[in-house]
Scaffold this motif. Structure first.
Motif, PDB file in Angstrom:
ATOM      1  N   GLU A 180       0.844  -1.203   0.000  1.00  0.00           N
ATOM      2  CA  GLU A 180       0.000   0.000   0.000  1.00  0.00           C
ATOM      3  C   GLU A 180       0.877   1.251   0.000  1.00  0.00           C
ATOM      4  O   GLU A 180       0.537   2.254  -0.625  1.00  0.00           O
ATOM      5  CB  GLU A 180      -1.000   0.006   1.151  1.00  0.00           C
ATOM      6  N   ALA A 181       2.028   1.203   0.677  1.00  0.00           N
ATOM      7  CA  ALA A 181       2.936   2.353   0.700  1.00  0.00           C
ATOM      8  C   ALA A 181       3.554   2.578  -0.678  1.00  0.00           C
ATOM      9  O   ALA A 181       3.619   3.719  -1.162  1.00  0.00           O
ATOM     10  CB  ALA A 181       4.028   2.152   1.750  1.00  0.00           C
ATOM     11  N   ALA A 187       2.258   1.749  -3.550  1.00  0.00           N
ATOM     12  CA  ALA A 187       1.192   2.274  -4.412  1.00  0.00           C
ATOM     13  C   ALA A 187       0.984   3.766  -4.158  1.00  0.00           C
ATOM     14  O   ALA A 187       0.876   4.556  -5.099  1.00  0.00           O
ATOM     15  CB  ALA A 187      -0.106   1.496  -4.189  1.00  0.00           C
ATOM     16  N   HIS A 188       0.936   4.172  -2.904  1.00  0.00           N
ATOM     17  CA  HIS A 188       0.711   5.582  -2.591  1.00  0.00           C
ATOM     18  C   HIS A 188       1.857   6.465  -3.079  1.00  0.00           C
ATOM     19  O   HIS A 188       1.639   7.472  -3.752  1.00  0.00           O
ATOM     20  CB  HIS A 188       0.522   5.771  -1.084  1.00  0.00           C
ATOM     21  N   TYR A 189       3.066   6.090  -2.745  1.00  0.00           N
ATOM     22  CA  TYR A 189       4.194   6.949  -3.104  1.00  0.00           C
ATOM     23  C   TYR A 189       4.432   6.991  -4.615  1.00  0.00           C
ATOM     24  O   TYR A 189       4.839   8.027  -5.142  1.00  0.00           O
ATOM     25  CB  TYR A 189       5.460   6.531  -2.358  1.00  0.00           C
ATOM     26  N   ARG A 195       2.005   6.043  -7.187  1.00  0.00           N
ATOM     27  CA  ARG A 195       0.814   6.482  -7.915  1.00  0.00           C
ATOM     28  C   ARG A 195       0.408   7.899  -7.520  1.00  0.00           C
ATOM     29  O   ARG A 195       0.219   8.762  -8.370  1.00  0.00           O
ATOM     30  CB  ARG A 195      -0.329   5.499  -7.640  1.00  0.00           C
ATOM     31  N   ASP A 196       0.244   8.139  -6.223  1.00  0.00           N
ATOM     32  CA  ASP A 196      -0.307   9.412  -5.765  1.00  0.00           C
ATOM     33  C   ASP A 196       0.720  10.542  -5.736  1.00  0.00           C
ATOM     34  O   ASP A 196       0.407  11.681  -6.075  1.00  0.00           O
ATOM     35  CB  ASP A 196      -0.915   9.251  -4.371  1.00  0.00           C
ATOM     36  N   VAL A 227      -4.589  13.059  -2.960  1.00  0.00           N
ATOM     37  CA  VAL A 227      -3.733  13.526  -1.870  1.00  0.00           C
ATOM     38  C   VAL A 227      -4.467  14.642  -1.123  1.00  0.00           C
ATOM     39  O   VAL A 227      -5.048  15.540  -1.740  1.00  0.00           O
ATOM     40  CB  VAL A 227      -2.373  14.019  -2.408  1.00  0.00           C
ATOM     41  N   ASP A 259       0.610  12.407   3.805  1.00  0.00           N
ATOM     42  CA  ASP A 259       0.740  11.175   3.045  1.00  0.00           C
ATOM     43  C   ASP A 259      -0.337  10.190   3.500  1.00  0.00           C
ATOM     44  O   ASP A 259      -1.199  10.515   4.335  1.00  0.00           O
ATOM     45  CB  ASP A 259       2.162  10.604   3.127  1.00  0.00           C
ATOM     46  N   LEU A 260      -0.310   9.008   2.951  1.00  0.00           N
ATOM     47  CA  LEU A 260      -1.300   7.971   3.232  1.00  0.00           C
ATOM     48  C   LEU A 260      -1.485   7.728   4.725  1.00  0.00           C
ATOM     49  O   LEU A 260      -2.577   7.430   5.189  1.00  0.00           O
ATOM     50  CB  LEU A 260      -0.854   6.675   2.544  1.00  0.00           C
ATOM     51  N   TYR A 261      -0.418   7.886   5.491  1.00  0.00           N
ATOM     52  CA  TYR A 261      -0.455   7.554   6.916  1.00  0.00           C
ATOM     53  C   TYR A 261      -0.684   8.756   7.824  1.00  0.00           C
ATOM     54  O   TYR A 261      -0.858   8.596   9.017  1.00  0.00           O
ATOM     55  CB  TYR A 261       0.836   6.839   7.302  1.00  0.00           C
TER      56      TYR A 261
END
Length: 133
Positions: free
Chosen positions: A16-17, A19-21, A23-24, A97, A116-118
């Motif tokens: 998931e990390a 993908a976030h870093y 893609r997003d 984001v 960020d995601l977290y």
């Protein structure tokens, strides 16, 4: 001359990390090497970055899990520089984001805080060109 190579970001889950870093936030996946026992060496970095990247480290145990998303005590702890603020701000917003504020002008350039995601706080920042004296 010494330089800063990697900064660790403690994450909940590798995939998931990544993908976030990627893609997003638009980072590149530089390395994803299994280390055994479910551990991986995962490095992401902004495109074109030569020296500094993020080591995405999955939290191991309650103490590290408690730090996911709060590695800097609520302060902005990461600074993502851009050469085109409007382009990157819009691309990141379109990717979902969360920005805490509208872009603002400061004496040094244009900046906006995002999470960020977290929940770690970052600055997206475009520095002004130095002015001749």
């Amino acid at each position: 001359m010494p330089h800063l190579g990697l900064v660790t970001v403690v994450v909940r889950d590798y995939d998931e990390a990544i993908a976030h870093y990627t893609r997003d936030l638009g980072f590149e996946l530089r390395e994803d090497t299994p280390l055994g026992g479910g551990k991986r060496w995962v490095v992401v970095a902004p495109p074109g970055s030569r020296e500094t990247g993020l080591l995405l480290a999955r939290a191991a145990g309650p103490a590290q899990e408690a730090r996911v998303g709060d590695q800097t005590g609520g302060r902005v702890g990461f600074f993502l520089h851009t050469d085109d603020f409007d382009r990157d701000h819009e691309r990141m917003r379109a990717a979902g984001v969360v920005f805490e504020e509208a872009p603002r002008r400061e004496p040094y350039g244009t900046v906006a805080v995002f999470r960020d995601l977290y929940g770690n706080r970052w600055d997206l920042i475009r520095l002004d060109e130095p002015r001749d004296s």
